[in-house]
Design a protein around this motif. Structure first.
Motif, PDB file in Angstrom:
ATOM      1  N   UNK B 102       6.160   7.221   0.424  1.00 44.54           N
ATOM      2  CA  UNK B 102       6.494   6.063   1.248  1.00 44.54           C
ATOM      3  C   UNK B 102       5.256   5.450   1.882  1.00 44.54           C
ATOM      4  N   UNK B 103       4.095   5.873   1.435  1.00 42.10           N
ATOM      5  CA  UNK B 103       2.872   5.206   1.867  1.00 42.10           C
ATOM      6  C   UNK B 103       2.273   5.735   3.154  1.00 42.10           C
ATOM      7  N   UNK B 104       2.813   6.822   3.684  1.00 42.26           N
ATOM      8  CA  UNK B 104       2.197   7.404   4.874  1.00 42.26           C
ATOM      9  C   UNK B 104       0.905   8.097   4.479  1.00 42.26           C
ATOM     10  N   UNK B 130       5.380   3.211   9.782  1.00 37.25           N
ATOM     11  CA  UNK B 130       5.670   2.518   8.526  1.00 37.25           C
ATOM     12  C   UNK B 130       5.484   1.019   8.686  1.00 37.25           C
ATOM     13  N   UNK B 131       5.674   0.507   9.878  1.00 37.36           N
ATOM     14  CA  UNK B 131       5.375  -0.913  10.073  1.00 37.36           C
ATOM     15  C   UNK B 131       3.909  -1.196   9.796  1.00 37.36           C
ATOM     16  N   UNK B 133       1.748   0.657   8.039  1.00 32.25           N
ATOM     17  CA  UNK B 133       1.404   0.897   6.636  1.00 32.25           C
ATOM     18  C   UNK B 133       1.984  -0.175   5.731  1.00 32.25           C
ATOM     19  N   UNK B 134       3.142  -0.674   6.094  1.00 32.39           N
ATOM     20  CA  UNK B 134       3.721  -1.743   5.275  1.00 32.39           C
ATOM     21  C   UNK B 134       2.867  -3.003   5.385  1.00 32.39           C
ATOM     22  N   UNK B 137      -0.022  -2.515   3.239  1.00 39.19           N
ATOM     23  CA  UNK B 137       0.356  -2.564   1.826  1.00 39.19           C
ATOM     24  C   UNK B 137       0.587  -4.006   1.385  1.00 39.19           C
ATOM     25  N   UNK B 138       1.194  -4.787   2.241  1.00 38.28           N
ATOM     26  CA  UNK B 138       1.377  -6.213   1.921  1.00 38.28           C
ATOM     27  C   UNK B 138       0.004  -6.870   1.720  1.00 38.28           C
TER      28      UNK B 138
END
Ligand SMILES: [Zn+2]
Ligand SMILES: [Zn+2]
Ligand SMILES: [Zn+2]
Ligand SMILES: [Zn+2]
Lengths: 180, 180
Positions: B102-104, B130-131, B133-134, B137-138
């Motif tokens: 999940x990208x952590x 996650x906010x 990291x998201x 990622x964006x």
DNA sequence: CTTGACCTGTGTCTTGGACACAGGTGTAAG
DNA sequence: CTTACACCTGTGTCCAAGACACAGGTCAAG
């Protein structure tokens, strides 16, 4: 190769006129309306690291990095040991930055420069390398896309779920119940 | 906590039955049709590194890595010094792998585990992380997308262009004439 | 006994710079 | 002249998440 009269549109941007007078010993000659800068201190229009960096919009560390790995080969001022970057270094660094923008690795660029330094056309190498790098980029693109979708979906799903305290079996139910 | 009778559907996949008999000293007891494995050598159903890795589809190096940074805390067999991974380690590693999917980052995961280890809900931390990291990622997604488009366009444009030998001003005309 | 597979800890490598540090230099102000 | 300060030098270390290497110990099979 050595020019005492710099054609600014040839080599660098017009900003050079103001920049060059900063710390160098250049003098303004003549009384005409367009004063022309003549470099007296440095035979080949050399500049120091920070000026080189500024001209291409990168940090001095970047210039030092490419110097360290011998992509740039500045001369050395004998009296103070300062590095002197020439027009050739400027062209090389500009090339490097363009190539980096196209996804070439530093190692790729070294290979390309090796060809060019031997007066051989680097184009076949360039075409071969960009195929490889493009494949890798497509790969990374797909992975990043998938990760992004997973994360977005997690955020959406989690917005409906409460916080929980961990148990012996579950550390975080949000993460562990997110099956995908 | 200590189980002498492993419920394979509870803890691990069915493969465990075959696997566990590999190097351990487990014995098959009883005469019923569904033989049950009882672990005699290791009090808590411990396994060695390569077995742990195989069960979760990662390399032994990955398991050693998480051990090295103390996310996993296996026991040690006194007689041979081998590490013994427990069910708890298995759960932690499975959690780590889910979180990585999940990208952590590993550091994120350590923070999450710290909360959980103190019996506090890690969920608020998870949502906050996650906010971040998201967003990153964006960002990376957009960059990778742009790079991919640049590269694709270069390949197309270059297919119409000939190879050239470098000049004093030009190292590779393909790269340097690709203005964008 | 030997072979080979497994295990241990530790150290190094990967990218493209960024940052730190100790010490030298150049210039302007006090 | 001294001092401050901005600049310069080379070198070393750091980043992320493992992968790989290496020297040496352990275990079971043949
Ligand atoms: Zn000079
Ligand atoms: Zn070319
Ligand atoms: Zn054991
Ligand atoms: Zn949670």
């Amino acid at each position: 190769m050595t020019k005492s009269r710099i054609n600014s549109s040839d080599l660098l941007s017009g900003l050079e006129l103001m920049i060059d007078s900063y710390q160098g010993k250049e003098q303004i000659l003549g009384v005409n309306l367009n004063p022309v800068i003549v470099r007296l201190s440095c035979e080949e229009g050399c500049v120091k690291v920070i000026e080189m960096a500024r001209r291409l919009g990168v940090t001095a560390d970047t210039v030092r990095f490419y110097t360290r790995i011998k992509i740039l080969k500045p001369g050395k001022n004998k009296t103070n040991g300062y590095r002197e970057y020439s027009e050739n270094d400027y062209n090389r660094l500009r090339f490097v930055l363009s190539a980096r923008q196209l996804g070439f690795s530093v190692e790729d660029i070294q290979e390309i420069l090796n060809h060019a330094d031997k007066k051989k056309s680097p184009c076949p190498t360039v075409r071969r390398l960009i195929d490889q790098r493009l494949n890798e980029t497509e790969q990374r693109f797909a992975e990043t896309l998938q990760l992004r979708e997973r994360m977005q979906q997690a955020v959406v799903e989690w917005s409906q779920k409460p916080d929980k305290v961990p148990t012996g079996h579950m550390i975080c139910h949000l993460i562990e119940e997110f099956a995908q």
